[in-house]
Design a protein around this motif. Structure first.
Motif, mmCIF file in Angstrom:
data_model
loop_
_atom_site.group_PDB
_atom_site.id
_atom_site.type_symbol
_atom_site.label_atom_id
_atom_site.label_comp_id
_atom_site.label_asym_id
_atom_site.label_seq_id
_atom_site.Cartn_x
_atom_site.Cartn_y
_atom_site.Cartn_z
ATOM 1 N N ASP A 45 0.824 -1.213 0.000
ATOM 2 C CA ASP A 45 0.000 0.000 0.000
ATOM 3 C C ASP A 45 0.859 1.265 0.000
ATOM 4 O O ASP A 45 0.482 2.282 -0.561
ATOM 5 C CB ASP A 45 -0.946 -0.008 1.199
ATOM 6 N N GLU A 50 -1.039 9.040 -3.596
ATOM 7 C CA GLU A 50 -2.350 9.447 -3.111
ATOM 8 C C GLU A 50 -3.300 9.570 -4.305
ATOM 9 O O GLU A 50 -2.944 10.105 -5.349
ATOM 10 C CB GLU A 50 -2.246 10.792 -2.399
ATOM 11 N N GLU A 53 -5.531 4.377 -8.231
ATOM 12 C CA GLU A 53 -6.643 3.477 -8.546
ATOM 13 C C GLU A 53 -6.124 2.096 -8.917
ATOM 14 O O GLU A 53 -5.202 1.967 -9.725
ATOM 15 C CB GLU A 53 -7.451 3.998 -9.734
ATOM 16 N N ASP A 74 -10.837 0.128 -7.020
ATOM 17 C CA ASP A 74 -10.495 0.635 -5.695
ATOM 18 C C ASP A 74 -9.769 1.961 -5.758
ATOM 19 O O ASP A 74 -8.800 2.104 -6.515
ATOM 20 C CB ASP A 74 -9.587 -0.352 -4.958
ATOM 21 N N ASP A 75 -10.226 2.893 -4.932
ATOM 22 C CA ASP A 75 -9.466 4.110 -4.662
ATOM 23 C C ASP A 75 -8.663 3.831 -3.384
ATOM 24 O O ASP A 75 -8.613 2.690 -2.912
ATOM 25 C CB ASP A 75 -10.399 5.314 -4.523
ATOM 26 N N ASP A 76 -8.044 4.861 -2.801
ATOM 27 C CA ASP A 76 -7.226 4.664 -1.600
ATOM 28 C C ASP A 76 -8.015 3.969 -0.487
ATOM 29 O O ASP A 76 -7.546 2.998 0.110
ATOM 30 C CB ASP A 76 -6.708 6.010 -1.063
ATOM 31 N N ARG A 77 -9.193 4.471 -0.216
ATOM 32 C CA ARG A 77 -10.016 3.951 0.884
ATOM 33 C C ARG A 77 -10.401 2.489 0.651
ATOM 34 O O ARG A 77 -10.248 1.642 1.535
ATOM 35 C CB ARG A 77 -11.268 4.811 1.045
ATOM 36 N N MET A 78 -10.887 2.176 -0.541
ATOM 37 C CA MET A 78 -11.310 0.808 -0.845
ATOM 38 C C MET A 78 -10.119 -0.153 -0.875
ATOM 39 O O MET A 78 -10.241 -1.306 -0.451
ATOM 40 C CB MET A 78 -12.062 0.768 -2.177
ATOM 41 N N ARG A 79 -8.972 0.318 -1.357
ATOM 42 C CA ARG A 79 -7.775 -0.529 -1.379
ATOM 43 C C ARG A 79 -7.383 -0.901 0.047
ATOM 44 O O ARG A 79 -7.072 -2.056 0.337
ATOM 45 C CB ARG A 79 -6.640 0.203 -2.104
ATOM 46 N N ARG A 80 -7.444 0.059 0.947
ATOM 47 C CA ARG A 80 -7.079 -0.212 2.346
ATOM 48 C C ARG A 80 -8.111 -1.107 3.028
ATOM 49 O O ARG A 80 -7.753 -1.949 3.856
ATOM 50 C CB ARG A 80 -6.884 1.100 3.083
ATOM 51 N N MET A 81 -9.370 -0.957 2.674
ATOM 52 C CA MET A 81 -10.395 -1.861 3.212
ATOM 53 C C MET A 81 -10.161 -3.290 2.704
ATOM 54 O O MET A 81 -10.326 -4.258 3.456
ATOM 55 C CB MET A 81 -11.792 -1.365 2.821
ATOM 56 N N GLU A 84 -7.387 -4.766 4.682
ATOM 57 C CA GLU A 84 -7.875 -5.140 6.016
ATOM 58 C C GLU A 84 -8.606 -6.481 5.973
ATOM 59 O O GLU A 84 -8.423 -7.326 6.844
ATOM 60 C CB GLU A 84 -8.782 -4.044 6.581
#
Length: 174
Positions: A45, A50, A53, A74-81, A84
């Motif tokens: 990640d 920043e 995609e 995925d954007d930043d948020r979805m990639r990190r989700m 997780e």
């Protein structure tokens, strides 16, 4: 004929891969593959710029991913989700994560700007999960940007050869 695949491929081959930034971009792509095979997703990640995609389109010819159905967008948020879910131990994909080995080849510079390179490559991924071995092939396009922090992935598009077939939960990132 303008826009046909062969003309595009020939024109792309004219951009040199010997530019030091192109070589840095290819090195970053190889590093990314190593981290993904090692399941070092947090470190992976950190390779991203920043606003980056990560896209796996269903339609191999798609260019407007926001208006199309994709396997992954995925954007930043979805990639990190997604990271997780893969590392949290609470999803089936984390509990039975596949072991992977990927090879990348056929690097071609398809675009160049002052602060970015677009590199297209071929990826063969061999995976092992639940006593089964599988192979996935894809054309991959990376947009690598250069800034104060060095080279970073701004966009990764993985065009699976079999993108329109049934896709099962994989337990890994492409």
């Amino acid at each position: 004929m303008p826009g046909d695949t062969l003309s595009t491929a020939v024109a792309a081959a004219e951009l040199p891969l010997d530019d030091p930034r192109a070589l840095a971009a290819v090195s970053l792509i190889w590093r990314e593959a190593h981290l993904l095979d090692a399941r070092a997703y947090q470190e992976w990640d950190r390779l991203w710029a920043e606003g980056g995609e990560y896209v796996v389109p269903i339609d191999r010819d798609a260019t407007d991913f926001a208006s199309r159905l994709n396997l992954v967008y995925d954007d930043d948020r979805m990639r990190r989700m997604r990271i997780e879910r893969l590392t949290g131990g609470f999803s089936i994909s984390a509990a039975a994560a596949a072991r992977t080995v990927r090879s990348l080849s056929r690097f071609v510079v398809t675009g160049r700007e002052e602060d970015a390179f677009e590199i297209r490559s071929a990826q063969i991924l061999v995976g092992y999960k639940r006593e089964e071995t599988f192979v996935l092939a894809a054309d991959v396009t990376h947009r690598i940007v250069f800034g104060e922090g060095g080279a970073r992935i701004h966009r990764k598009v993985v065009r699976l050869v079999n993108s329109e077939d049934t896709v099962t939960a994989s337990g890994f990132l492409l």
